[in-house]
Write a protein that holds these residues in place. Structure first.
Motif, PDB file in Angstrom:
ATOM      1  N   UNK A 163      67.865-102.709 -12.164  1.00 21.58           N
ATOM      2  CA  UNK A 163      68.715-101.856 -11.336  1.00 21.58           C
ATOM      3  C   UNK A 163      69.984-102.609 -10.969  1.00 21.58           C
ATOM      4  N   UNK A 164      70.918-101.895 -10.338  1.00 19.62           N
ATOM      5  CA  UNK A 164      72.177-102.525  -9.958  1.00 19.62           C
ATOM      6  C   UNK A 164      71.976-103.651  -8.961  1.00 19.62           C
ATOM      7  N   UNK A 165      71.035-103.450  -8.018  1.00 18.67           N
ATOM      8  CA  UNK A 165      70.770-104.480  -7.008  1.00 18.67           C
ATOM      9  C   UNK A 165      70.174-105.723  -7.652  1.00 18.67           C
ATOM     10  N   UNK A 166      69.244-105.529  -8.617  1.00 22.53           N
ATOM     11  CA  UNK A 166      68.624-106.660  -9.292  1.00 22.53           C
ATOM     12  C   UNK A 166      69.646-107.439 -10.115  1.00 22.53           C
ATOM     13  N   UNK A 167      70.526-106.723 -10.780  1.00 22.22           N
ATOM     14  CA  UNK A 167      71.561-107.395 -11.552  1.00 22.22           C
ATOM     15  C   UNK A 167      72.493-108.188 -10.641  1.00 22.22           C
ATOM     16  N   UNK A 168      72.794-107.614  -9.493  1.00 23.17           N
ATOM     17  CA  UNK A 168      73.672-108.314  -8.543  1.00 23.17           C
ATOM     18  C   UNK A 168      73.001-109.579  -8.020  1.00 23.17           C
ATOM     19  N   UNK A 169      71.706-109.490  -7.717  1.00 27.48           N
ATOM     20  CA  UNK A 169      70.980-110.671  -7.243  1.00 27.48           C
ATOM     21  C   UNK A 169      70.920-111.743  -8.315  1.00 27.48           C
ATOM     22  N   UNK A 170      70.679-111.328  -9.568  1.00 24.95           N
ATOM     23  CA  UNK A 170      70.653-112.282 -10.664  1.00 24.95           C
ATOM     24  C   UNK A 170      72.014-112.944 -10.847  1.00 24.95           C
ATOM     25  N   UNK A 171      73.071-112.149 -10.729  1.00 25.03           N
ATOM     26  CA  UNK A 171      74.431-112.687 -10.876  1.00 25.03           C
ATOM     27  C   UNK A 171      74.741-113.693  -9.770  1.00 25.03           C
ATOM     28  N   UNK A 172      74.379-113.381  -8.531  1.00 24.45           N
ATOM     29  CA  UNK A 172      74.614-114.296  -7.418  1.00 24.45           C
ATOM     30  C   UNK A 172      73.784-115.575  -7.562  1.00 24.45           C
ATOM     31  N   UNK A 173      72.562-115.433  -8.065  1.00 25.06           N
ATOM     32  CA  UNK A 173      71.726-116.614  -8.272  1.00 25.06           C
ATOM     33  C   UNK A 173      72.331-117.532  -9.324  1.00 25.06           C
ATOM     34  N   UNK A 174      72.867-116.950 -10.383  1.00 24.40           N
ATOM     35  CA  UNK A 174      73.509-117.757 -11.420  1.00 24.40           C
ATOM     36  C   UNK A 174      74.775-118.428 -10.894  1.00 24.40           C
ATOM     37  N   UNK A 175      75.501-117.724 -10.011  1.00 27.31           N
ATOM     38  CA  UNK A 175      76.707-118.314  -9.426  1.00 27.31           C
ATOM     39  C   UNK A 175      76.373-119.494  -8.523  1.00 27.31           C
ATOM     40  N   UNK A 176      75.182-119.481  -7.948  1.00 27.57           N
ATOM     41  CA  UNK A 176      74.801-120.550  -7.029  1.00 27.57           C
ATOM     42  C   UNK A 176      74.353-121.812  -7.754  1.00 27.57           C
ATOM     43  N   UNK A 177      74.039-121.709  -9.036  1.00 24.91           N
ATOM     44  CA  UNK A 177      73.519-122.868  -9.772  1.00 24.91           C
ATOM     45  C   UNK A 177      74.479-124.053  -9.758  1.00 24.91           C
ATOM     46  N   UNK A 178      75.792-123.870 -10.026  1.00 21.16           N
ATOM     47  CA  UNK A 178      76.701-125.041 -10.004  1.00 21.16           C
ATOM     48  C   UNK A 178      76.727-125.744  -8.642  1.00 21.16           C
ATOM     49  N   UNK A 179      76.630-124.982  -7.549  1.00 26.72           N
ATOM     50  CA  UNK A 179      76.657-125.591  -6.220  1.00 26.72           C
ATOM     51  C   UNK A 179      75.358-126.349  -5.943  1.00 26.72           C
ATOM     52  N   UNK A 180      74.234-125.804  -6.413  1.00 21.72           N
ATOM     53  CA  UNK A 180      72.961-126.501  -6.257  1.00 21.72           C
ATOM     54  C   UNK A 180      72.981-127.818  -7.029  1.00 21.72           C
ATOM     55  N   UNK A 181      73.502-127.776  -8.254  1.00 23.22           N
ATOM     56  CA  UNK A 181      73.609-128.994  -9.063  1.00 23.22           C
ATOM     57  C   UNK A 181      74.534-130.000  -8.388  1.00 23.22           C
ATOM     58  N   UNK A 182      75.629-129.510  -7.805  1.00 22.16           N
ATOM     59  CA  UNK A 182      76.585-130.394  -7.136  1.00 22.16           C
ATOM     60  C   UNK A 182      75.921-131.140  -5.976  1.00 22.16           C
ATOM     61  N   UNK A 183      75.190-130.410  -5.127  1.00 23.31           N
ATOM     62  CA  UNK A 183      74.563-131.038  -3.972  1.00 23.31           C
ATOM     63  C   UNK A 183      73.405-131.940  -4.379  1.00 23.31           C
ATOM     64  N   UNK A 184      72.670-131.553  -5.415  1.00 19.97           N
ATOM     65  CA  UNK A 184      71.604-132.425  -5.895  1.00 19.97           C
ATOM     66  C   UNK A 184      72.170-133.740  -6.425  1.00 19.97           C
ATOM     67  N   UNK A 185      73.350-133.654  -7.074  1.00 21.23           N
ATOM     68  CA  UNK A 185      73.946-134.840  -7.690  1.00 21.23           C
ATOM     69  C   UNK A 185      74.587-135.754  -6.666  1.00 21.23           C
ATOM     70  N   UNK A 186      75.350-135.171  -5.726  1.00 17.30           N
ATOM     71  CA  UNK A 186      76.159-135.988  -4.821  1.00 17.30           C
ATOM     72  C   UNK A 186      75.576-136.129  -3.413  1.00 17.30           C
ATOM     73  N   UNK A 187      74.552-135.354  -3.070  1.00 21.67           N
ATOM     74  CA  UNK A 187      73.977-135.442  -1.723  1.00 21.67           C
ATOM     75  C   UNK A 187      72.542-135.953  -1.716  1.00 21.67           C
TER      76      UNK A 187
END
Length: 311
Positions: A14-38
């Motif tokens: 559904x549209x909501x599921x696609x939006x959640x998946x898109x937001x989760x994918x957008x969050x991956x670079x920030x998660x990697x950043x904090x895991x690497x530098x914090x």
């Protein structure tokens, strides 16, 4: 047939599921950043239990256990001094915490949009000025040979001249004033965003009830930005032992060294200037653990008082 029925019953995203998946994918670079530098650098806490010297492999570095932490106890006078300086300057900043909210409210009440944009731009620009440049500006105005003392001399008030940048008794107030001046406009942006989210119907209701501008601010705007203020205050209280290093490093001089040296500056001086990396790591480790405990304690206290928390 059963496989075909299962295929028919599967619903596409559904549209909501696609939006959640898109937001989760957008969050991956920030998660990697904090895991690497914090989080990855936390492995460096191992140095707090070693007598580390640069150039010597870790497997050949002597293990001292809690020896570096015992040095903190032995050097208790310096430890108390830097903790006092850190708590004092952060306490002044916490006292000034409502200023960005008040400034945002006044800025929101301005009638002229051009003047409002001008004031907001002028007050936000200092946030992008480095502390090195601010030190240069402060030296021009407030040093013993600065513009302030020159004006006092012209007015025949030589006896009132002073060197604020070299006054150990005024360093806490002076640094607090500089910090507020630098971040006031920038921090007000968060409150302006919170004010824009307040329902306009609430203002109309106050107007219908005969309330003026002050009552609109007190009964609508202030409650509307209070959750934002509480969250920012919790974050500020949890980092009361962390003041940063750039501001106090550039303003440090022999006349104010004892009063301006915070924990971060103390760790930098020990680890980089004195080349005592293990001891500096031990001090920084204790600072981090205490800050984490303060975060949870303040968050729990806020949740009990007004039901608002960030964790």
């Amino acid at each position: 047939m059963k496989n075909e029925e299962r295929t028919m019953n599967r619903k596409p995203f559904s549209g909501i599921q696609k939006r959640r998946l898109y937001l989760s994918l957008c969050a991956i670079p920030f998660v990697v950043f904090y895991l690497t530098f914090s989080y990855a650098p936390l492995a460096g806490w191992l140095l707090a239990f070693l007598n580390f010297k640069p150039g010597i492999p870790l497997d050949k570095t002597p293990f001292v256990g809690l020896g570096n932490f015992d040095i903190i106890r032995q050097d208790w006078s310096n430890t108390i001094r830097v903790i006092r300086n850190t708590l004092a300057m952060n306490a002044f900043l916490i006292i000034c915490a409502p200023l960005p909210a008040v400034f945002a409210i006044f800025l929101n009440e301005m009638r002229s949009k051009r003047y409002k944009k001008f004031v907001q731009t002028v007050t936000t620009l200092p946030n992008f000025i480095s502390w090195v440049i601010i030190f240069s500006i402060s030296y021009v105005f407030f040093s013993s040979e600065g513009l302030l003392n020159a004006l006092l001399a012209l007015l025949g008030m030589e006896n009132s001249s002073s060197n604020i940048m070299g006054n150990g008794d005024a360093v806490w107030y002076f640094q607090t004033a500089l910090g507020v001046w630098k971040t006031l406009g920038w921090n007000a942006i968060i409150y302006l965003a919170a004010i824009s989210g307040v329902d306009n119907e609430l203002y109309d209701a106050v107007y219908v009830d005969g309330g003026g501008r002050f009552r609109k601010i007190w009964h609508v705007t202030v409650p509307g930005i209070m959750p934002t203020f509480v969250v920012l205050l919790i974050l500020q209280l949890s980092s009361i032992l962390t003041t940063g290093i750039d501001q106090y490093l550039v303003f440090r001089n022999p006349l104010v060294a004892d009063a301006i040296e915070t924990i971060d500056l103390y760790v930098y001086r020990l680890g980089i200037q004195n080349n005592d990396i293990s001891y500096a790591t031990a001090v920084g480790m204790i600072q981090t653990l205490i800050s984490i405990m303060l975060l949870f304690a303040v968050n729990r206290f806020s949740k009990k008082i007004n039901g608002q928390s960030i964790i």
